[in-house]
Design a protein around this motif. Structure first.
Motif, PDB file in Angstrom:
ATOM      1  N   VAL A 267      13.628   7.721 -17.222  1.00 38.83           N
ATOM      2  CA  VAL A 267      13.296   7.274 -15.864  1.00 38.83           C
ATOM      3  C   VAL A 267      13.717   5.825 -15.687  1.00 38.83           C
ATOM      4  O   VAL A 267      13.314   4.948 -16.440  1.00 38.83           O
ATOM      5  N   THR A 268      14.544   5.562 -14.671  1.00 42.17           N
ATOM      6  CA  THR A 268      15.043   4.203 -14.425  1.00 42.17           C
ATOM      7  C   THR A 268      14.652   3.662 -13.056  1.00 42.17           C
ATOM      8  O   THR A 268      14.911   2.499 -12.769  1.00 42.17           O
ATOM      9  N   SER A 269      14.049   4.488 -12.216  1.00 40.20           N
ATOM     10  CA  SER A 269      13.543   3.992 -10.934  1.00 40.20           C
ATOM     11  C   SER A 269      12.349   4.813 -10.502  1.00 40.20           C
ATOM     12  O   SER A 269      12.190   5.980 -10.894  1.00 40.20           O
ATOM     13  N   PHE A 270      11.533   4.184  -9.665  1.00 40.48           N
ATOM     14  CA  PHE A 270      10.240   4.742  -9.321  1.00 40.48           C
ATOM     15  C   PHE A 270       9.935   4.276  -7.902  1.00 40.48           C
ATOM     16  O   PHE A 270       9.895   3.082  -7.641  1.00 40.48           O
ATOM     17  N   THR A 271       9.737   5.198  -6.977  1.00 45.22           N
ATOM     18  CA  THR A 271       9.378   4.806  -5.609  1.00 45.22           C
ATOM     19  C   THR A 271       8.068   5.470  -5.214  1.00 45.22           C
ATOM     20  O   THR A 271       7.801   6.620  -5.568  1.00 45.22           O
ATOM     21  N   ILE A 272       7.268   4.717  -4.481  1.00 50.41           N
ATOM     22  CA  ILE A 272       5.986   5.201  -3.981  1.00 50.41           C
ATOM     23  C   ILE A 272       5.962   4.978  -2.474  1.00 50.41           C
ATOM     24  O   ILE A 272       6.228   3.867  -2.001  1.00 50.41           O
ATOM     25  N   THR A 273       5.651   6.014  -1.722  1.00 51.91           N
ATOM     26  CA  THR A 273       5.514   5.927  -0.272  1.00 51.91           C
ATOM     27  C   THR A 273       4.097   6.326   0.098  1.00 51.91           C
ATOM     28  O   THR A 273       3.596   7.353  -0.369  1.00 51.91           O
ATOM     29  N   ASP A 274       3.431   5.508   0.932  1.00 50.31           N
ATOM     30  CA  ASP A 274       2.059   5.837   1.311  1.00 50.31           C
ATOM     31  C   ASP A 274       2.018   6.592   2.628  1.00 50.31           C
ATOM     32  O   ASP A 274       3.065   6.924   3.218  1.00 50.31           O
ATOM     33  N   ASN A 275       0.828   6.860   3.132  1.00 47.76           N
ATOM     34  CA  ASN A 275       0.673   7.677   4.329  1.00 47.76           C
ATOM     35  C   ASN A 275       1.057   6.955   5.619  1.00 47.76           C
ATOM     36  O   ASN A 275       1.079   7.565   6.690  1.00 47.76           O
TER      37      ASN A 275
END
Length: 329
Positions: free
Chosen positions: A46-54
């Motif tokens: 894993v080289t990138s990680f994105t989090i999107t909220d509501n």
């Protein structure tokens, strides 16, 4: 006739009892064994990680040369925190399937458009490895999860939307200076033109430059100084284009076995009750609470030396007369 009827009822009761024993035999009601939800996920890829909220707000984390950075400005990320989270996701298991219908996605907030969190893990070249949605929490320790492209919704433990925030501050590396005392070979504090310089000798003992011959180093006070300047945590970073208006009032120079770097310190901002510092190894200026370096900035060379023994102010005891006291009359 009656006897035959009773015999038939008796046989029927035996069959019912046998059926009950069979249906409720030990282990029959046990849940299916827990299985990995992301069996093909290898954390090291894993080289990138994105989090999107509501609300649609997204934070992006990227790994460059084994170090995580936060957002487009590239703030230093908390490597331990992010790596532990990736490993936790890779190890997620669930034995409880909550729903298999698409109509439940909105209600459980795991839909493609209506969700509490959307998580995307990618590998090299931004190739998506895992995408999933987190919804409502049926209990304090569990949450609903749906893998993208599937209808099945699971209840899982080990994740919380409160630990998956979309503000950059949640993922910053707060350890701005981290040096092991045993690795440090010299430390020099320059403060308003005054210099305090500590060096290890051939026996790995600390020596203070300019120490008078009749004075000895206070080892406990030196250890306290090293502990305060070798591990410095910050309250936040300044923007990438930040430049201080004042001049630095002090500099700490660290020399280890394999590198030398400097920490510059600016005057306290009384209005914000913060102090700006800059590690020569970092691209970013940082802020910390003034009390963290207060004792260091007020330090004098004499503070690192043992106190001189003061001569006794009491008169010497009167010498006894030779032969002892005179006999009583």
């Amino acid at each position: 006739m009656t006897k035959a009827k009773n015999t038939g009822l008796f046989i029927l009761l035996i069959i019912q009892a046998a059926l009950i024993v069979y249906l409720y035999r030990p282990g029959q009601g046990a849940p299916p064994p827990a299985t990995l939800l992301f069996s093909g996920l290898r954390p090291e890829t894993v080289t990138s990680f994105t989090i999107t909220d509501n609300t649609g707000k997204t934070i992006s984390l990227a790994k460059i040369k084994q170090a995580w950075i936060v957002g487009p400005d590239g703030y230093p990320g908390d490597n331990d925190k992010i790596n532990n989270l990736v490993r936790r996701i890779a190890g997620l298991k669930s034995s409880r399937l909550v729903s298999r219908t698409r109509g439940s996605h909105s209600r459980l907030k795991v839909g493609d458009e209506l969700f509490n969190r959307k998580i995307v893990l990618s590998g090299p070249d931004r190739k998506k490895v895992v995408t999933f949605f987190l919804g409502t929490a049926p209990s304090a320790r569990t949450i609903y999860l749906r893998r993208a492209g599937e209808d099945d919704v699971y209840e899982v433990g080990g994740l919380s939307i409160w630990k998956l925030q979309t503000d950059k501050e949640s993922w910053w590396q707060r350890k701005y200076v981290a040096v092991k005392n045993a690795d440090l070979q010299s430390l020099t504090l320059t403060n308003h033109g005054k210099i305090i310089s500590l060096q290890r000798d051939a026996k790995e003992n600390w020596q203070l430059a300019g120490t008078p011959a009749d004075r000895k180093l206070d080892r406990n006070r030196v250890t306290k100084l090293l502990n305060s300047v070798c591990r410095i945590s910050i309250s936040g970073y300044e923007g990438k284009n930040f430049a201080p208006q004042d001049k630095a009032i002090a500099t700490i120079t660290y020399k280890t076995r394999d590198k030398t770097f400097k920490l510059r310190i600016w005057p306290k901002n009384n209005k914000a009750n913060e102090q700006v510092i800059k590690n020569s190894q970092s691209r970013f200026y940082a802020r910390l609470e003034p009390y963290i370096l207060q004792d260091t900035l007020e330090l004098k060379k004499s503070d690192l030396l043992l106190k001189l023994k003061q001569p006794s102010t009491q008169p010497p005891a009167a010498a006894k007369k030779k032969g002892g006291p005179a006999p009583a009359q």
